[in-house]
Write a protein that holds these residues in place. Structure first.
Motif, PDB file in Angstrom:
ATOM      1  N   PHE A 189       0.808  -1.097   0.001  1.00 44.72           N
ATOM      2  CA  PHE A 189      -0.127   0.027  -0.036  1.00 44.72           C
ATOM      3  C   PHE A 189       1.005   1.181   0.148  1.00 44.72           C
ATOM      4  CE2 PHE A 189      -2.533  -3.270   1.949  1.00 44.72           C
ATOM      5  CZ  PHE A 189      -3.856  -3.080   1.408  1.00 44.72           C
ATOM      6  N   ILE A 190       0.309   2.552  -0.440  1.00 43.97           N
ATOM      7  CA  ILE A 190       0.979   3.606  -0.585  1.00 43.97           C
ATOM      8  C   ILE A 190       0.265   4.619   0.028  1.00 43.97           C
ATOM      9  CG2 ILE A 190       2.937   3.079  -2.413  1.00 43.97           C
ATOM     10  CD1 ILE A 190       1.122   5.117  -4.192  1.00 43.97           C
ATOM     11  N   VAL A 191       0.605   5.666   0.512  1.00 45.27           N
ATOM     12  CA  VAL A 191      -0.375   6.662   0.857  1.00 45.27           C
ATOM     13  C   VAL A 191       0.154   7.904  -0.031  1.00 45.27           C
ATOM     14  CG1 VAL A 191      -0.957   8.325   2.799  1.00 45.27           C
ATOM     15  CG2 VAL A 191      -0.597   6.015   3.232  1.00 45.27           C
ATOM     16  N   GLY A 194      -2.889  12.098   1.517  1.00 44.04           N
ATOM     17  CA  GLY A 194      -4.098  11.660   2.296  1.00 44.04           C
ATOM     18  C   GLY A 194      -4.825  10.251   1.773  1.00 44.04           C
ATOM     19  N   GLU A 195      -4.472   9.743   0.566  1.00 40.06           N
ATOM     20  CA  GLU A 195      -5.294   8.545   0.234  1.00 40.06           C
ATOM     21  C   GLU A 195      -4.542   7.521   0.251  1.00 40.06           C
ATOM     22  OE1 GLU A 195      -8.153   8.048  -3.673  1.00 40.06           O
ATOM     23  OE2 GLU A 195      -6.140   8.867  -4.001  1.00 40.06           O
ATOM     24  N   ILE A 196      -4.965   6.189   0.517  1.00 38.75           N
ATOM     25  CA  ILE A 196      -4.393   4.987   0.716  1.00 38.75           C
ATOM     26  C   ILE A 196      -4.709   4.261  -0.830  1.00 38.75           C
ATOM     27  CG2 ILE A 196      -3.890   2.699   1.613  1.00 38.75           C
ATOM     28  CD1 ILE A 196      -5.091   4.024   4.266  1.00 38.75           C
ATOM     29  N   ALA A 238       5.604   8.613  -3.192  1.00 36.94           N
ATOM     30  CA  ALA A 238       4.471   8.544  -2.338  1.00 36.94           C
ATOM     31  C   ALA A 238       5.057   9.151  -0.897  1.00 36.94           C
ATOM     32  CB  ALA A 238       4.219   7.150  -1.934  1.00 36.94           C
ATOM     33  N   ASP A 239       4.022   9.666  -0.134  1.00 36.54           N
ATOM     34  CA  ASP A 239       4.294  10.176   1.073  1.00 36.54           C
ATOM     35  C   ASP A 239       4.610   9.088   2.114  1.00 36.54           C
ATOM     36  OD1 ASP A 239       3.583  12.785  -0.146  1.00 36.54           O
ATOM     37  OD2 ASP A 239       1.236  12.174   0.251  1.00 36.54           O
ATOM     38  N   GLU A 240       3.896   7.924   1.919  1.00 36.63           N
ATOM     39  CA  GLU A 240       3.951   6.725   2.944  1.00 36.63           C
ATOM     40  C   GLU A 240       4.048   5.443   2.099  1.00 36.63           C
ATOM     41  OE1 GLU A 240       1.751   7.035   6.592  1.00 36.63           O
ATOM     42  OE2 GLU A 240       1.301   8.998   6.138  1.00 36.63           O
ATOM     43  N   CYS A 241       4.551   4.428   2.570  1.00 35.33           N
ATOM     44  CA  CYS A 241       4.298   3.033   2.167  1.00 35.33           C
ATOM     45  C   CYS A 241       4.190   2.121   3.064  1.00 35.33           C
ATOM     46  CB  CYS A 241       5.496   2.921   1.123  1.00 35.33           C
ATOM     47  SG  CYS A 241       5.252   1.109   0.482  1.00 35.33           S
ATOM     48  N   PHE A 242       3.422   1.008   3.183  1.00 31.45           N
ATOM     49  CA  PHE A 242       3.456  -0.230   4.017  1.00 31.45           C
ATOM     50  C   PHE A 242       3.052  -1.257   3.293  1.00 31.45           C
ATOM     51  CE2 PHE A 242      -0.597   2.009   4.556  1.00 31.45           C
ATOM     52  CZ  PHE A 242      -1.668   0.942   4.565  1.00 31.45           C
ATOM     53  N   LEU A 243       3.361  -2.400   4.320  1.00 35.35           N
ATOM     54  CA  LEU A 243       3.332  -3.801   3.455  1.00 35.35           C
ATOM     55  C   LEU A 243       2.214  -4.260   4.602  1.00 35.35           C
ATOM     56  CD1 LEU A 243       6.801  -4.838   2.585  1.00 35.35           C
ATOM     57  CD2 LEU A 243       5.276  -3.463   1.109  1.00 35.35           C
ATOM     58  N   THR A 270       0.109   5.526   8.274  1.00 32.67           N
ATOM     59  CA  THR A 270       0.864   4.027   8.524  1.00 32.67           C
ATOM     60  C   THR A 270       0.892   3.793   9.874  1.00 32.67           C
ATOM     61  OG1 THR A 270       2.451   4.125   6.746  1.00 32.67           O
ATOM     62  CG2 THR A 270       2.739   2.600   8.469  1.00 32.67           C
ATOM     63  N   GLN A 271       1.134   4.773  10.965  1.00 36.66           N
ATOM     64  CA  GLN A 271       1.125   4.476  12.358  1.00 36.66           C
ATOM     65  C   GLN A 271      -0.379   4.350  12.790  1.00 36.66           C
ATOM     66  OE1 GLN A 271       3.289   7.970  13.659  1.00 36.66           O
ATOM     67  NE2 GLN A 271       5.283   6.695  13.246  1.00 36.66           N
ATOM     68  N   GLN A 272      -1.379   5.119  12.184  1.00 38.97           N
ATOM     69  CA  GLN A 272      -2.896   4.971  12.691  1.00 38.97           C
ATOM     70  C   GLN A 272      -3.252   3.394  12.157  1.00 38.97           C
ATOM     71  OE1 GLN A 272      -5.480   8.428  11.739  1.00 38.97           O
ATOM     72  NE2 GLN A 272      -3.538   9.590  11.300  1.00 38.97           N
ATOM     73  N   VAL A 273      -3.009   3.095  10.923  1.00 42.47           N
ATOM     74  CA  VAL A 273      -3.503   1.930  10.395  1.00 42.47           C
ATOM     75  C   VAL A 273      -2.840   0.843  11.242  1.00 42.47           C
ATOM     76  CG1 VAL A 273      -2.983   0.477   8.357  1.00 42.47           C
ATOM     77  CG2 VAL A 273      -3.603   2.614   8.080  1.00 42.47           C
TER      78      VAL A 273
END
Length: 288
Positions: A189-191, A194-196, A238-243, A270-273
């Motif tokens: 996933f990327i952010v 403000g959108e995932i 991207a602003d953020e990324c997580f797996l 990402t931290q909220q998720v």
């Protein structure tokens, strides 16, 4: 350790299958990786449904019905006195001859292992992963549907080998069109603004159970989420990324191909998720 094997619980040393089992000879079979959190089997029904769909797709008859599978899974955890574990549920085609023909395998085999798993060191959940893109492409869904969670993981293993050769613990795999499919063992996933955003299953991504949970998490947090075609450029910028994955859970990514993503640190969404996901795993599923 006690292993569930074809209707019985046996000691680890006695948990054996034949060398003529087609799961071993040809990767002919299906599996699920499932997590136990604080005595709660996370989204067990969803895992068993996906197992049934995978088996149906390859014309493999599962020896137990869903209720029996659920009970066998929970009892495997009880037999081993576990409250937190990684569960591997496997159905193989069973014993046959040295040919490919699955119809010559009269009896499928089913086993369940409940143990521990740690895909990434704990510090990466706080500081984030640095990953790479590997040359090996994800198999085209027209050749082998990524939605079938089969025992043949050689495509993913080749990607994992290349990731290690490049000094990374995980890697992005592109499809034959050059779009991101998934990582070797995780969904991505990327952010952005403000959108995932995440790749669709049609691009070669597995419909991960944890991936599905993130859709629910995003709705809870009020963060828009959509599926879209993604390239490496989209991740770089991207602003953020997580797996996400059953084994990996939710892990931040802070660098791809030597390029920092966002600030180079796990981002706020990402931290909220991750925080929301960790709350959910204790209540969504089946108590053992």
């Amino acid at each position: 350790m006690k292993i569930y094997l074809d209707g019985k619980f046996v000691d680890e040393a006695d948990a054996k299958i034949s060398v003529f089992d087609h799961g071993l000879l040809y990767g002919d079979g299906v599996f699920e990786g499932i997590r136990l959190y604080g005595g709660n089997v996370f989204r067990l029904e969803e895992h068993l449904e996906r197992l049934e769909y995978s088996a149906k797709a390859i014309l493999l008859k599962i020896p137990l019905n869903r209720k029996e599978l659920a009970e066998a899974t929970c009892e495997t955890c009880r037999q081993n006195g576990l409250k937190d574990a990684y569960i591997r549920l496997v159905v193989t085609r069973g014993v046959g001859d040295l040919g490919l023909a699955p119809w010559l395998c009269p009896k499928p085999s089913l086993f369940i292992i409940a143990s521990k798993i740690s895909l990434y060191p704990p510090e990466h959940y706080e500081k984030g992963l640095s990953i790479v893109t590997v040359p090996t492409r994800r198999i085209n869904p027209a050749a082998l549907p990524s939605t079938v969670k089969s025992l043949n993981y050689l495509n993913n293993i080749l990607g994992k080998i290349e990731a290690r050769q490049f000094g990374a613990l995980e890697a992005i795999m592109l499809n034959d069109q050059g779009y991101i499919a998934e990582c070797t063992a995780d969904n991505i996933f990327i952010v952005h603004q403000g959108e995932i955003i995440t790749p669709a299953a049609s691009q070669g991504a597995l419909r991960g159970i944890t991936r599905g949970a993130i859709f629910d998490v995003a709705k809870e947090l009020g963060v828009p989420l959509r599926e879209a075609d993604l390239t490496r450029y989209d991740v770089w910028c991207a602003d953020e990324c997580f797996l996400t994955g059953t084994g990996a859970e939710v892990v931040p990514v802070v660098k791809l191909d030597g390029r920092e993503i966002g600030t180079g640190h796990p981002g706020p969404i990402t931290q909220q998720v991750l925080a929301s996901f960790r709350r959910r795993v204790l209540v969504e599923g089946a108590r053992i």
